[in-house]
Design an enzyme around this catalytic site. Structure first.
Site, PDB file in Angstrom:
ATOM      1  N   ARG A   1       0.840  -1.202   0.000  1.00  0.00           N
ATOM      2  CA  ARG A   1       0.000   0.000   0.000  1.00  0.00           C
ATOM      3  C   ARG A   1       0.873   1.250   0.000  1.00  0.00           C
ATOM      4  NH1 ARG A   1      -4.772   0.080   4.244  1.00  0.00           N
ATOM      5  NH2 ARG A   1      -5.446   1.794   2.896  1.00  0.00           N
TER       6      ARG A   1
ATOM      7  N   CYS B   1      -1.448   5.618   9.243  1.00  0.00           N
ATOM      8  CA  CYS B   1      -1.769   4.383   8.519  1.00  0.00           C
ATOM      9  C   CYS B   1      -2.877   4.732   7.533  1.00  0.00           C
ATOM     10  CB  CYS B   1      -2.179   3.277   9.497  1.00  0.00           C
ATOM     11  SG  CYS B   1      -3.575   3.707  10.550  1.00  0.00           S
TER      12      CYS B   1
END
Length: 292
Positions: free
Chosen positions: A185, A243
């Site tokens: 990611r 995150c």
């Protein structure tokens, strides 16, 4: 105050407190079952949880979805979190032990908020529910509905950074911004939920899973200090973590704390950043990457 407790120590505390006099300080277990794929963990909780554990709804009690433009899991306000703590039965002087079935990845959000709210003794069960089961300890089924508590949230005990402050950390030598998501990611190879793939320019990839050993427990303080030093973290510069939406980044903050490093949380995280078209997103393995 300790950050972690192991399964045997928790079991011993619960056994010792069984039948304690009313009003005595207690150990309150909070079960935070949640994943991105299955956010409602109540069925899993009801199927088997640590005895006395109270279910915590991460989406409903650890986030404020009425906040606009603040990311996917904005922090709740003090009043809402006070109501949640009291529903869980928390009283001043209690110890709150937070647990999940994901090695603390979701439970850390509750740990961080309790610390942020000034709750004195909040700890993560190291290794989560798997460690409890591996120790041969019992589970119980159904719901636990405790007597309401009287704890009150007073936010400010844990540092936070906002979007601009996260930008500044990534942009220069002022400090280090850690991206706690999985490497794919960060690099922009996949993005399951946010509108753009990649990372905040200048952020350093530090997948949260690498803070754990093969059993899903936190690595030792020495191992964590070595890991974070290799990522450029020292005592001279501030550090913050983000995150996808500020959930697993709390786990990164906990790992940093175990290593003796104070770190801020960027609650908006990439879900806020990626929804601001004026903010560039970098791809690739390098912090600066290819900005777009």
């Amino acid at each position: 105050m300790p950050i972690l407790i192991d399964a045997d120590a928790l079991a011993a505390r619960l056994d010792a407190e069984r039948g304690a006099a009313p009003g005595a300080s207690r150990t309150v277990v909070l079960d935070v079952r949640w994943t991105l794929a299955r956010p409602d963990g109540r069925d899993a909780y009801r199927a088997g949880h640590i005895p006395t554990a109270v279910y915590v709804d991460l989406d409903g009690e650890l986030a404020d979805h009425g906040a606009v433009g603040e990311g996917r899991h904005p922090l709740p306000d003090e009043a809402a979190f006070t109501r949640a703590m009291r529903r869980w039965g928390l009283r001043d002087g209690d110890a709150a032990i937070v647990v999940d079935d994901a090695s603390g990845m979701s439970a850390a959000r509750a740990w961080w908020l309790l610390r942020h709210a000034g709750f004195a003794d909040a700890r993560l069960l190291d290794g989560g529910l798997a460690a409890w089961v591996a120790a041969g300890l019992p589970l119980e089924e159904g719901d636990v509905e405790p007597e309401p508590g009287d704890a009150t949230a007073a936010f400010g005990a844990m540092p936070v950074v906002d979007l601009d402050e996260a930008d500044a950390l990534g942009a220069g030598d002022a400090g280090v911004l850690l991206d706690a998501r999985a490497g794919e990611r960060y690099r922009g190879e996949v993005e399951p939920i946010d509108p753009r793939a990649g990372h905040i320019p200048g952020a350093v990839s530090a997948p949260t899973a690498e803070n754990l050993d093969v059993d899903g427990r936190f690595r030792s303080p020495d191992e964590l200090r070595e890991r974070f030093a290799a990522l450029g973290i020292d005592d001279a510069h501030p550090v913050a973590a983000y995150c996808g939406s500020g959930v697993t980044a709390a786990h990164e903050v906990a790992a940093l704390a175990i290593a003796g490093i104070d770190a801020a949380l960027y609650p908006g995280s990439f879900s806020q950043w990626a929804n601001r078209p004026e903010r560039p997103v970098a791809t690739g393995a390098a912090p600066e990457g290819d900005a777009a």
